[in-house]
Design a protein around this motif. Sequence first.
Motif, PDB file in Angstrom:
ATOM      1  N   ARG A 109      22.919 -58.808  20.850  1.00  0.00           N
ATOM      2  CA  ARG A 109      23.080 -58.843  22.311  1.00  0.00           C
ATOM      3  C   ARG A 109      23.959 -57.725  22.864  1.00  0.00           C
ATOM      4  O   ARG A 109      24.180 -57.656  24.075  1.00  0.00           O
ATOM      5  N   LEU A 110      24.471 -56.854  22.010  1.00  0.00           N
ATOM      6  CA  LEU A 110      25.370 -55.810  22.501  1.00  0.00           C
ATOM      7  C   LEU A 110      24.610 -54.666  23.175  1.00  0.00           C
ATOM      8  O   LEU A 110      25.161 -54.002  24.052  1.00  0.00           O
ATOM      9  N   ASN A 111      23.377 -54.425  22.753  1.00  0.00           N
ATOM     10  CA  ASN A 111      22.473 -53.522  23.477  1.00  0.00           C
ATOM     11  C   ASN A 111      23.104 -52.139  23.679  1.00  0.00           C
ATOM     12  O   ASN A 111      23.039 -51.557  24.772  1.00  0.00           O
ATOM     13  N   ILE A 112      23.669 -51.579  22.610  1.00  0.00           N
ATOM     14  CA  ILE A 112      24.458 -50.358  22.720  1.00  0.00           C
ATOM     15  C   ILE A 112      23.605 -49.152  23.102  1.00  0.00           C
ATOM     16  O   ILE A 112      24.096 -48.187  23.688  1.00  0.00           O
ATOM     17  N   GLY A 144      20.638 -49.559  19.169  1.00  0.00           N
ATOM     18  CA  GLY A 144      19.288 -49.640  19.692  1.00  0.00           C
ATOM     19  C   GLY A 144      19.235 -50.188  21.099  1.00  0.00           C
ATOM     20  O   GLY A 144      20.237 -50.654  21.645  1.00  0.00           O
ATOM     21  N   ILE A 145      18.043 -50.112  21.661  1.00  0.00           N
ATOM     22  CA  ILE A 145      17.757 -50.720  22.964  1.00  0.00           C
ATOM     23  C   ILE A 145      17.133 -52.075  22.672  1.00  0.00           C
ATOM     24  O   ILE A 145      15.969 -52.183  22.306  1.00  0.00           O
ATOM     25  N   TRP A 146      17.924 -53.122  22.818  1.00  0.00           N
ATOM     26  CA  TRP A 146      17.454 -54.477  22.512  1.00  0.00           C
ATOM     27  C   TRP A 146      16.812 -55.135  23.726  1.00  0.00           C
ATOM     28  O   TRP A 146      15.964 -56.004  23.586  1.00  0.00           O
ATOM     29  N   SER A 147      17.265 -54.750  24.892  1.00  0.00           N
ATOM     30  CA  SER A 147      16.669 -55.263  26.124  1.00  0.00           C
ATOM     31  C   SER A 147      16.848 -54.195  27.197  1.00  0.00           C
ATOM     32  O   SER A 147      17.709 -53.316  27.081  1.00  0.00           O
ATOM     33  N   TYR A 155      11.183 -55.626  19.457  1.00  0.00           N
ATOM     34  CA  TYR A 155      11.883 -54.987  18.337  1.00  0.00           C
ATOM     35  C   TYR A 155      12.754 -53.897  18.948  1.00  0.00           C
ATOM     36  O   TYR A 155      12.306 -53.184  19.846  1.00  0.00           O
ATOM     37  N   PRO A 156      14.008 -53.776  18.500  1.00  0.00           N
ATOM     38  CA  PRO A 156      14.891 -52.786  19.141  1.00  0.00           C
ATOM     39  C   PRO A 156      14.371 -51.365  18.974  1.00  0.00           C
ATOM     40  O   PRO A 156      13.971 -50.950  17.880  1.00  0.00           O
ATOM     41  N   LEU A 157      14.388 -50.613  20.060  1.00  0.00           N
ATOM     42  CA  LEU A 157      13.993 -49.207  20.034  1.00  0.00           C
ATOM     43  C   LEU A 157      15.213 -48.326  19.804  1.00  0.00           C
ATOM     44  O   LEU A 157      16.331 -48.688  20.188  1.00  0.00           O
ATOM     45  N   PRO A 158      15.034 -47.160  19.189  1.00  0.00           N
ATOM     46  CA  PRO A 158      16.157 -46.221  19.096  1.00  0.00           C
ATOM     47  C   PRO A 158      16.615 -45.805  20.488  1.00  0.00           C
ATOM     48  O   PRO A 158      15.844 -45.867  21.451  1.00  0.00           O
ATOM     49  N   PRO A 159      17.858 -45.366  20.614  1.00  0.00           N
ATOM     50  CA  PRO A 159      18.343 -44.926  21.925  1.00  0.00           C
ATOM     51  C   PRO A 159      17.653 -43.635  22.347  1.00  0.00           C
ATOM     52  O   PRO A 159      16.986 -42.972  21.540  1.00  0.00           O
TER      53      PRO A 159
END
Length: 332
Positions: A109-112, A144-147, A155-159
């Motif tokens: 959930r940190l969605n860095i 990653g981009i989680w949301s 699925y998380p995308l790379p930044p």
Amino acid sequence: MGVETVGRRKVEGSSGVEGLSRLGLGVGLDMPWGGRVGFSTTGGSRGGDGVTPAVRQFLERQLSAFSYLFFSFQPRDYGALEGARYHAAYDDICSLLPADMPRVFHHTRLNIGNPEPFDKEETARFTNDLIARYGFSWVVEDLGIWSFRGKPLPYPLPPLLTPEGREMCIEHATQWRQLLDAPISIEFPGFTEGGTFYLGHENAFQYFSEVVETADVLATIDIGHIISYQWIRGVRGEAALQELELLPLDRCVEFHLSGCQIVGNKFRDLHHGILLDEQLELLEHLLPLCPNLIGVTYEDPVFDNQGDFAPKTVPNYLRLVDITERWFKDAQ
């Protein structure tokens, strides 16, 4: 099983994991709700929330092989993000661990990698409640981009591999370091061809290093993620090894290894428990280059309802055990 802490090399500074030296081999469990492996609303020792029978059997039979454990956050439902709603399940899994075994929280959930600012107060409050209750040694999450704009991704995308994307990642990581009551370690993202895509042209290794170092946080390196990034760009051989020097190896405290496969000349991060020879070879190459490494995590082992490892996973799992034991003993 008690935890032996050997070696004298520790991560220093405000971002470090205080009091921990090398721990050796750890295990990481993804813990979704409602499946055979994970949490259940009827799996607890008192009939409420708790681990599923398969997880209970695995921990009872196999935990003595590991010196620490992480489990990942998966939402229980669409309800409020409140620690109390997860206490029963997390109490149950932690009750199966020795009291002195370090435990780690793998967040989702940190969605860095989010390319935009977002409010972190609710997630920080939730996470700090869990840190206080369970004493997590550190919190880890993929860069990653989680949301995006409140909508979760499958699925998380790379930044975004752009200067602007990097600056936003640094801002997010710095804020999380300041907000959380445990050290944060950022994991190098996955680049699975056909499963994710990425935008931008910056070298992801250098990008990752700049985020970690500027935000003053720790680093986790997933060996499969490293190979996937090089594989998707066609980087092989000596060039691949030289490129690894761009990673923040002095800040790396943990390696992750999960089951991967090469299918049709494409690298797949399947988490099916079977480690590739290439992952183990790269691990052996990187171990002596990371002076502050704490542990090597076998992530998402595959096991049956009796808690036994799937037979196809055993040969390279045992190689991982041997490699990690030799590294661990080097500190003595």
